[in-house]
Design an enzyme around this catalytic site. Structure first.
Site, mmCIF file in Angstrom:
data_model
loop_
_atom_site.group_PDB
_atom_site.id
_atom_site.type_symbol
_atom_site.label_atom_id
_atom_site.label_comp_id
_atom_site.label_asym_id
_atom_site.label_seq_id
_atom_site.Cartn_x
_atom_site.Cartn_y
_atom_site.Cartn_z
ATOM 1 N N CYS A 3 0.866 -1.185 0.000
ATOM 2 C CA CYS A 3 0.000 0.000 0.000
ATOM 3 C C CYS A 3 0.897 1.227 0.000
ATOM 4 C CB CYS A 3 -0.919 0.017 1.208
ATOM 5 S SG CYS A 3 -2.307 1.163 0.997
ATOM 6 N N LYS A 16 -12.243 -5.031 2.080
ATOM 7 C CA LYS A 16 -11.694 -4.197 3.146
ATOM 8 C C LYS A 16 -12.607 -2.985 3.332
ATOM 9 C CE LYS A 16 -7.693 -1.507 4.532
ATOM 10 N NZ LYS A 16 -6.313 -1.129 4.253
ATOM 11 N N GLU A 70 -16.456 -7.924 -4.784
ATOM 12 C CA GLU A 70 -15.029 -7.596 -4.656
ATOM 13 C C GLU A 70 -14.189 -8.870 -4.656
ATOM 14 O OE1 GLU A 70 -13.086 -5.086 -4.597
ATOM 15 O OE2 GLU A 70 -14.240 -3.287 -4.136
ATOM 16 N N ARG A 101 -11.123 7.513 3.664
ATOM 17 C CA ARG A 101 -10.874 6.497 2.649
ATOM 18 C C ARG A 101 -12.166 5.926 2.050
ATOM 19 N NH1 ARG A 101 -5.680 6.518 3.877
ATOM 20 N NH2 ARG A 101 -4.730 5.488 5.696
ATOM 21 N N LYS A 125 -11.687 -7.807 6.054
ATOM 22 C CA LYS A 125 -11.084 -6.962 7.070
ATOM 23 C C LYS A 125 -11.975 -5.767 7.366
ATOM 24 C CE LYS A 125 -7.229 -3.893 7.655
ATOM 25 N NZ LYS A 125 -6.118 -3.245 7.067
ATOM 26 N N TYR A 132 -2.734 -9.559 16.047
ATOM 27 C CA TYR A 132 -1.655 -9.135 16.941
ATOM 28 C C TYR A 132 -1.572 -10.058 18.155
ATOM 29 C CZ TYR A 132 -2.196 -5.210 13.843
ATOM 30 O OH TYR A 132 -2.285 -4.461 12.698
HETATM 31 C C1 PBG Z 1 -3.085 0.151 4.867
HETATM 32 C C2 PBG Z 1 -3.586 -0.736 5.946
HETATM 33 C C3 PBG Z 1 -4.395 -0.425 7.049
HETATM 34 C C4 PBG Z 1 -4.467 -1.588 7.818
HETATM 35 C C5 PBG Z 1 -3.763 -2.570 7.132
HETATM 36 N N1 PBG Z 1 -3.249 -2.028 5.963
HETATM 37 C C6 PBG Z 1 -4.974 0.852 7.512
HETATM 38 C C7 PBG Z 1 -5.908 1.598 6.676
HETATM 39 O O1 PBG Z 1 -6.446 1.123 5.672
HETATM 40 O O2 PBG Z 1 -6.110 2.752 7.034
HETATM 41 C C8 PBG Z 1 -5.169 -1.744 9.140
HETATM 42 C C9 PBG Z 1 -4.653 -2.805 10.036
HETATM 43 C C10 PBG Z 1 -5.101 -2.703 11.460
HETATM 44 O O3 PBG Z 1 -5.896 -1.824 11.835
HETATM 45 O O4 PBG Z 1 -4.636 -3.549 12.238
HETATM 46 N N2 PBG Z 1 -3.957 0.549 3.887
#
Ligand code: PBG
Length: 328
Positions: A120, A199, A237, A221, A252, A317
């Site tokens: 990303c 996502k 998607e 976003r 996610k 985590y």
């Molecule tokens: C990057 C990304 C994000 C997360 C993973 N890759 C943050 C976002 O989209 O703002 C979130 C991971 C987490 O909250 O543990 N785009």
């Protein structure tokens, strides 16, 4: 009472019978451990909203990586921070970037550990968006197709460093195809794609944005990440990403989207992953610290629920802690 009386409790009476009839079993094999890598040397920076999680410079990775491997967790997901941010997030594809160096380091310290890299731009761009930004007056657009080229370069640089899988998390249309093409065109046919396929534009990413310093400086976003209200759209998607060549499909966040995980499991034959994100982790930790919930039991209950809903793989985590708890 009808005869014979229904006695479901016979199957709950002792630990032995509960073990025999248990439908969902968690194991260290289910987990991927996300890690944050920063530039510099000798750094291990705690993340306030994620107790127990740190940002490491590459030279400090070895002990953690060893712990992950020893706990029996099969893989890690790497996120990087740049030395410098710019409009296009150029450092995301620097050969000597933190993630690229971290991939080499993990591979040399724990050769058996699967290395997945987040692809990303948001941690690397000066504006904090996941792609190239076009501004006009007060409004802005994250430009889809020009971003694809950059994402492909990022993925290629990770593959070049030795990543086993790349995980695009930007939510641009067509990125899986663009990345698959770029990887195949540069001799990285064996590098897989774990796509953040569904996502959502979620409030649960809050602590992560502190960890990766990736919060957008203006706007949000929601023109690229999904609306939390939509489940059918998630399947579209995922279908597109599968068609474009994704090897694993991810949903996610996890907890507020168990229905989406369940639907995805029923619809697709590909492995389904779920990301138990930073905010989900932070809520459990915050409540446990106050003694409001039992942290370990809550952790295992949540992870079990994500698996029960249909996830084959859980990015969390809690990975190392949960793996240890399960092995006891
Ligand atoms: C990057 C990304 C994000 C997360 C993973 N890759 C943050 C976002 O989209 O703002 C979130 C991971 C987490 O909250 O543990 N785009």
């Amino acid at each position: 009472m009808p005869f014979p009386a229904t006695r479901l409790r016979r199957l709950r009476g002792t630990e032995s019978i509960r073990r025999l009839v248990r439908e969902t079993r968690l194991a260290p094999d289910d987990f991927i451990y996300p890690m944050f890598v920063q530039p510099g040397r000798g750094k291990k920076t705690p993340i306030a909203a994620m107790p127990g999680v740190h940002r490491y410079s590459v030279d400090r990775l070895a002990p953690v990586v060893r712990e992950v491997a020893e706990a029996g967790v099969p893989g890690v997901l790497l996120f990087g921070l740049p030395r410098r941010k710019d409009e296009r997030g150029s450092e995301a594809f620097a050969r000597d970037g933190a993630v690229q160096a971290a991939v080499r380091e993990v591979k040399s310290r724990a050769p058996g550990l699967l290395v997945i890299t987040d692809v990303c731009l948001c941690a690397y761009t000066s504006h904090g968006h996941c792609g190239i930004v076009r501004r006009s007056g007060r409004s802005f657009e994250v430009a889809n197709d020009p971003t694809l080229e950059l994402l492909a370069r990022v993925a290629e640089s990770h593959a070049e460093a030795g990543a086993d899988f790349v995980a695009p998390s930007d939510m641009m249309d067509g990125r899986v195809r663009a990345i698959r093409r770029a990887l195949d065109g540069t001799g990285h046919e064996n590098v897989g794609i774990l796509s953040y396929a569904a996502k959502y534009a979620s409030a649960f990413y809050g602590p992560f944005r502190e960890a990766a310093d990736s919060a957008p400086h203006f706007g949000d976003r929601s023109s690229y990440q999904m609306d939390p209200a939509n489940a059918r759209e998630a399947l579209r998607e995922m279908a597109l990403d599968a068609e474009e060549g994704a090897d694993i499909l991810m949903v996610k966040p996890a907890l507020a989207y168990l229905d989406v995980i369940h639907a995805a499991r029923k619809r697709f034959d590909l492995p389904i992953a779920a990301y138990n994100v930073s905010g989900e982790y932070a809520m459990v930790e915050a409540a446990a610290q106050r003694g409001w919930v039992d942290g370990e039991r809550t952790m295992l209950e949540i992870l079990t629920a994500i698996k029960r809903a249909g996830a084959d793989i859980i990015l969390t985590y809690f990975a190392v802690r949960a793996a240890r708890a399960l092995e006891m």
